[in-house]
Write a protein that holds these residues in place. Sequence first.
Motif, PDB file in Angstrom:
ATOM      1  N   PHE A 207      -3.995 -38.105 -32.107  1.00 31.79           N
ATOM      2  CA  PHE A 207      -4.619 -38.149 -33.426  1.00 31.79           C
ATOM      3  C   PHE A 207      -4.578 -39.586 -33.955  1.00 31.79           C
TER       4      PHE A 207
ATOM      5  N   VAL B 269      -1.676 -25.584 -27.326  1.00 29.39           N
ATOM      6  CA  VAL B 269      -1.992 -25.099 -28.670  1.00 29.39           C
ATOM      7  C   VAL B 269      -0.934 -24.146 -29.205  1.00 29.39           C
ATOM      8  N   THR B 270      -0.065 -23.626 -28.357  1.00 24.64           N
ATOM      9  CA  THR B 270       0.970 -22.723 -28.855  1.00 24.64           C
ATOM     10  C   THR B 270       2.169 -23.459 -29.411  1.00 24.64           C
ATOM     11  N   SER B 271       2.185 -24.777 -29.282  1.00 24.99           N
ATOM     12  CA  SER B 271       3.382 -25.530 -29.685  1.00 24.99           C
ATOM     13  C   SER B 271       3.338 -25.969 -31.142  1.00 24.99           C
ATOM     14  N   GLY B 272       2.313 -25.583 -31.867  1.00 21.44           N
ATOM     15  CA  GLY B 272       2.251 -26.024 -33.243  1.00 21.44           C
ATOM     16  C   GLY B 272       1.796 -27.462 -33.341  1.00 21.44           C
ATOM     17  N   SER B 273       1.965 -28.052 -34.486  1.00 25.37           N
ATOM     18  CA  SER B 273       1.421 -29.385 -34.717  1.00 25.37           C
ATOM     19  C   SER B 273       2.476 -30.395 -35.112  1.00 25.37           C
ATOM     20  N   ARG B 274       3.631 -30.349 -34.470  1.00 28.67           N
ATOM     21  CA  ARG B 274       4.609 -31.396 -34.727  1.00 28.67           C
ATOM     22  C   ARG B 274       4.072 -32.694 -34.154  1.00 28.67           C
ATOM     23  N   LEU B 275       3.768 -33.637 -35.010  1.00 31.67           N
ATOM     24  CA  LEU B 275       3.229 -34.904 -34.549  1.00 31.67           C
ATOM     25  C   LEU B 275       4.312 -35.975 -34.564  1.00 31.67           C
ATOM     26  N   THR B 276       4.269 -36.813 -33.532  1.00 33.35           N
ATOM     27  CA  THR B 276       5.095 -38.014 -33.496  1.00 33.35           C
ATOM     28  C   THR B 276       4.178 -39.187 -33.771  1.00 33.35           C
ATOM     29  N   PHE B 277       4.555 -40.016 -34.739  1.00 37.68           N
ATOM     30  CA  PHE B 277       3.706 -41.112 -35.183  1.00 37.68           C
ATOM     31  C   PHE B 277       4.193 -42.445 -34.643  1.00 37.68           C
TER      32      PHE B 277
ATOM     33  N   PHE C 280      -7.110 -37.874 -41.957  1.00 32.90           N
ATOM     34  CA  PHE C 280      -7.344 -37.614 -40.533  1.00 32.90           C
ATOM     35  C   PHE C 280      -8.677 -38.220 -40.115  1.00 32.90           C
TER      36      PHE C 280
ATOM     37  N   ARG D  24       0.771 -34.935 -30.376  1.00 28.43           N
ATOM     38  CA  ARG D  24       1.359 -33.605 -30.333  1.00 28.43           C
ATOM     39  C   ARG D  24       1.573 -33.275 -28.865  1.00 28.43           C
TER      40      ARG D  24
ATOM     41  N   TYR E 141      -9.545 -36.858 -33.159  1.00 28.32           N
ATOM     42  CA  TYR E 141      -8.627 -36.153 -32.283  1.00 28.32           C
ATOM     43  C   TYR E 141      -9.136 -36.179 -30.840  1.00 28.32           C
TER      44      TYR E 141
ATOM     45  N   TYR F  43      -4.832 -41.393 -37.854  1.00 36.41           N
ATOM     46  CA  TYR F  43      -4.878 -41.229 -39.301  1.00 36.41           C
ATOM     47  C   TYR F  43      -5.038 -42.592 -39.962  1.00 36.41           C
TER      48      TYR F  43
END
Lengths: 117, 116
Positions: free
Chosen positions: A35, A99-107, A47, A95, A50, A37
Amino acid sequence: AQKITQTQPGMFVQEKEAVTLDCTYDTSDPSYGLFWYKQPSSGEMIFLIYQGSYDQQNATEGRYSLNFQKARKSANLVISASQLGDSAMYFCAMREGGVTSGSRLTFGEGTQLTVNP
Amino acid sequence: DAGITQSPRYKITETGRQVTLMCHQTWSHSYMFWYRQDLGHGLRLIYYSAAADITDKGEVPDGYVVSRSKTENFPLTLESATRSQTSVYFCASSSRPTSGNTGELFFGEGSRLTVL
């Protein structure tokens, strides 16, 4: 090890020119998403674009495109025809997992872009 | 269409005091997140929640407590504030990623906290 690396703390570009903001990532997961931003001086997070790890085509959204080089683990943001309003901090994020892992993003730490008239 | 709102937007407190930052979203998103933004570190995940009553630690959870009794609310509490917790705090939400949905985060406007 840093999962997301943005090596350009600051970038300058002339109005109407194109600019590339660099982002490299580190993951051993075959399924991930990348992603970008934008954070203007007003502080909100917007946003932009992607790219999924299995996407065959590079993502594009208007003047934004993502130069995705999977083998090099890079996901550079290209802004074409820069405008004064593009001056902002830009963050690359990842991320891991499907798609099952959710949207925990590391920036990443961000790149401050300044567009000069 | 309020989206996601944080309160307070600005807060000054003293070391040792308890502070709660509120986050409310109107989209019924499954996932909610708290990040802190500090110069030189980008955004770092404090806690996240996949659904009501399900929370988990992120990268920097020490000194923070969260709860999620309702889908739309995700408060963040600093039980005994320290100067190192001076930061800008962002709440975010997302729907569950699917093949047709990127699962991008939608952010609140941020809460600027200063601990003296």
